[in-house]
Scaffold this motif. Structure first.
Motif, PDB file in Angstrom:
ATOM      1  N   THR A  57      -3.422  20.211   8.969  1.00 14.65           N
ATOM      2  CA  THR A  57      -3.677  19.199   9.479  1.00 14.65           C
ATOM      3  C   THR A  57      -4.536  17.660   9.273  1.00 14.65           C
ATOM      4  N   PHE A  58      -3.585  16.498   9.363  1.00 12.83           N
ATOM      5  CA  PHE A  58      -3.970  15.271   8.473  1.00 12.83           C
ATOM      6  C   PHE A  58      -4.322  14.305   9.181  1.00 12.83           C
ATOM      7  N   GLU A  59      -5.343  13.945   9.548  1.00 12.28           N
ATOM      8  CA  GLU A  59      -6.147  12.703  10.621  1.00 12.28           C
ATOM      9  C   GLU A  59      -5.548  11.134   9.715  1.00 12.28           C
ATOM     10  N   PHE A  60      -6.080  10.170  10.426  1.00  8.39           N
ATOM     11  CA  PHE A  60      -5.545   8.718   9.479  1.00  8.39           C
ATOM     12  C   PHE A  60      -6.688   7.182   9.771  1.00  8.39           C
ATOM     13  N   THR A  61      -6.759   6.598   9.536  1.00 12.77           N
ATOM     14  CA  THR A  61      -7.582   5.318   9.802  1.00 12.77           C
ATOM     15  C   THR A  61      -6.608   5.064  11.658  1.00 12.77           C
ATOM     16  N   ASP A  62      -5.353   5.186  11.633  1.00 15.72           N
ATOM     17  CA  ASP A  62      -4.875   4.804  12.628  1.00 15.72           C
ATOM     18  C   ASP A  62      -5.502   5.619  13.904  1.00 15.72           C
ATOM     19  N   GLY A  63      -5.295   6.842  13.758  1.00 13.23           N
ATOM     20  CA  GLY A  63      -5.428   8.018  14.885  1.00 13.23           C
ATOM     21  C   GLY A  63      -4.653   8.510  14.812  1.00 13.23           C
ATOM     22  N   ARG A 131       5.728   0.761  -6.430  1.00  7.01           N
ATOM     23  CA  ARG A 131       7.054  -0.178  -7.125  1.00  7.01           C
ATOM     24  C   ARG A 131       8.654   0.909  -7.277  1.00  7.01           C
ATOM     25  N   ASP A 132       7.811   1.809  -7.155  1.00  9.03           N
ATOM     26  CA  ASP A 132       9.086   2.867  -6.726  1.00  9.03           C
ATOM     27  C   ASP A 132      10.145   2.948  -6.321  1.00  9.03           C
ATOM     28  N   LEU A 133       9.503   2.633  -4.463  1.00 16.62           N
ATOM     29  CA  LEU A 133      10.319   2.376  -3.195  1.00 16.62           C
ATOM     30  C   LEU A 133      10.498   1.020  -3.723  1.00 16.62           C
ATOM     31  N   VAL A 134       9.848   0.462  -3.846  1.00 16.66           N
ATOM     32  CA  VAL A 134      10.652  -1.217  -4.287  1.00 16.66           C
ATOM     33  C   VAL A 134      12.073  -1.083  -5.093  1.00 16.66           C
ATOM     34  N   ARG A 135      11.441  -0.381  -6.006  1.00 18.74           N
ATOM     35  CA  ARG A 135      13.000  -0.573  -6.628  1.00 18.74           C
ATOM     36  C   ARG A 135      14.678   0.747  -6.623  1.00 18.74           C
ATOM     37  N   ARG A 136      13.764   1.633  -4.808  1.00 20.23           N
ATOM     38  CA  ARG A 136      15.049   2.189  -4.298  1.00 20.23           C
ATOM     39  C   ARG A 136      15.808   1.618  -3.749  1.00 20.23           C
ATOM     40  N   ARG A 137      14.556   0.260  -2.990  1.00 19.09           N
ATOM     41  CA  ARG A 137      15.076  -0.301  -1.547  1.00 19.09           C
ATOM     42  C   ARG A 137      14.912   0.800  -0.508  1.00 19.09           C
ATOM     43  N   THR A 138      14.042   1.235  -0.815  1.00 15.25           N
ATOM     44  CA  THR A 138      13.842   2.652   0.907  1.00 15.25           C
ATOM     45  C   THR A 138      13.169   1.466   1.862  1.00 15.25           C
ATOM     46  N   ALA A 139      14.136   1.850   2.979  1.00 17.53           N
ATOM     47  CA  ALA A 139      13.370   1.338   4.465  1.00 17.53           C
ATOM     48  C   ALA A 139      12.266   2.493   4.523  1.00 17.53           C
ATOM     49  N   VAL A 140      11.325   1.743   4.708  1.00 19.13           N
ATOM     50  CA  VAL A 140       9.941   2.051   4.898  1.00 19.13           C
ATOM     51  C   VAL A 140       9.047   1.843   6.457  1.00 19.13           C
ATOM     52  N   VAL A 141       8.421   2.272   7.421  1.00 22.67           N
ATOM     53  CA  VAL A 141       7.741   1.677   8.777  1.00 22.67           C
ATOM     54  C   VAL A 141       6.342   2.713   8.176  1.00 22.67           C
ATOM     55  N   VAL A 142       5.392   0.670   7.876  1.00 24.50           N
ATOM     56  CA  VAL A 142       4.481   1.143   7.537  1.00 24.50           C
ATOM     57  C   VAL A 142       3.196   0.995   8.620  1.00 24.50           C
ATOM     58  N   HIS A 143       2.228   2.190   8.709  1.00 21.34           N
ATOM     59  CA  HIS A 143       1.404   2.191   9.749  1.00 21.34           C
ATOM     60  C   HIS A 143      -0.015   1.615   9.415  1.00 21.34           C
ATOM     61  N   LEU A 144       0.189   0.478  10.323  1.00 20.92           N
ATOM     62  CA  LEU A 144      -1.514  -0.145   9.442  1.00 20.92           C
ATOM     63  C   LEU A 144      -3.017   0.852  10.413  1.00 20.92           C
ATOM     64  N   ALA A 145      -3.913   0.149   9.762  1.00 17.05           N
ATOM     65  CA  ALA A 145      -5.270   1.028  10.251  1.00 17.05           C
ATOM     66  C   ALA A 145      -5.662   0.926  10.876  1.00 17.05           C
ATOM     67  N   GLY A 146      -4.950  -1.343  11.837  1.00 16.41           N
ATOM     68  CA  GLY A 146      -5.588  -1.188  13.542  1.00 16.41           C
ATOM     69  C   GLY A 146      -4.474  -0.452  14.561  1.00 16.41           C
ATOM     70  N   GLY A 147      -3.519   0.046  13.507  1.00 17.65           N
ATOM     71  CA  GLY A 147      -2.603   0.818  14.754  1.00 17.65           C
ATOM     72  C   GLY A 147      -0.915   0.381  15.242  1.00 17.65           C
ATOM     73  N   LYS A 148      -0.997  -1.054  14.413  1.00 12.27           N
ATOM     74  CA  LYS A 148       0.163  -1.447  14.265  1.00 12.27           C
ATOM     75  C   LYS A 148       1.200  -1.093  13.737  1.00 12.27           C
TER      76      LYS A 148
END
Length: 200
Positions: A57-63, A131-148
């Motif tokens: 299990t991995f716990e992150f800064t956003d909870g 930069r590899d994701l930029v090249r591939r034009r991959t759709a992402v969801v970025v989860h920020l440390a503050g929870g957004k």
């Protein structure tokens, strides 16, 4: 006869003292070895773990807490494949990890990482992966440390930040679908979900 016994006792005592001294040296050598092990090396050891046992299990800064398998490790990031649900692959900076839970055998095995290091993986930074994701034009969801969370496509990745074009999750990046842009420092990222793509 008494002298023979006396010398045997002395010999046994000396052997015990040697064993105690050697055990103390071994313990100190092990402490010194462990003091040099870094988190990245322990995560690399989890790539080849026995997957018939419960996943870490991995716990992150956003909870967020995720049950996942390690699919890759770069210089300062970890790639994860969630064990539950269909969330897509995850990419996280090592600095965003709060803790990693694992079974005792994995804990012990990861404390003795392989000495086989990949020079290429050592150079693959978080920025390189983005930069590899930029090249591939991959759709992402970025989860920020503050929870957004920010859904979109990463347009550019610099040395310590990236630009993301915001649009609906899973949708392709088209000019008419973009609702805004953000510049995000790497330090603000808890983890990134890659929609519909294989693990890193």
């Amino acid at each position: 006869m008494r002298w023979e016994r006396f010398f045997d006792d002395l010999e046994d005592q000396l052997a015990s003292e040697w064993e105690a001294e050697r055990a103390a040296l071994d313990t100190e050598a092990e402490r010194l070895r462990l003091s040099r092990v870094v988190l990245r090396e322990r995560l690399v050891a989890l790539v080849k773990r026995d997957r018939s046992t419960p996943s870490p299990t991995f716990e992150f800064t956003d909870g967020m807490i995720v049950v996942a398998e390690v699919s890759g490790v770069g210089a300062d990031w970890v790639g994860l494949e969630p064990a539950e649900g269909r969330r897509g692959a995850m990419l996280a900076p090592l600095g965003s990890l709060i803790g990693v839970g694992m079974q005792h055998p994995d804990l012990l095995r990861s404390a003795r990482p392989d000495d086989t290091r990949s020079p290429l993986a050592d150079r693959m930074t978080f920025g390189y992966a983005l930069r590899d994701l930029v090249r591939r034009r991959t759709a992402v969801v970025v989860h920020l440390a503050g929870g957004k969370a920010l859904a979109g496509t990463i347009d550019r990745a610099g040395a310590d930040h990236f630009d993301i074009a915001l649009h609906e999750p899973g949708a392709p990046r088209r000019a008419d679908a973009v609702t805004g842009f953000r510049v995000v420092p790497f330090a603000a990222v808890a983890w990134i979900r890659l929609d519909g793509h294989a693990a890193l």
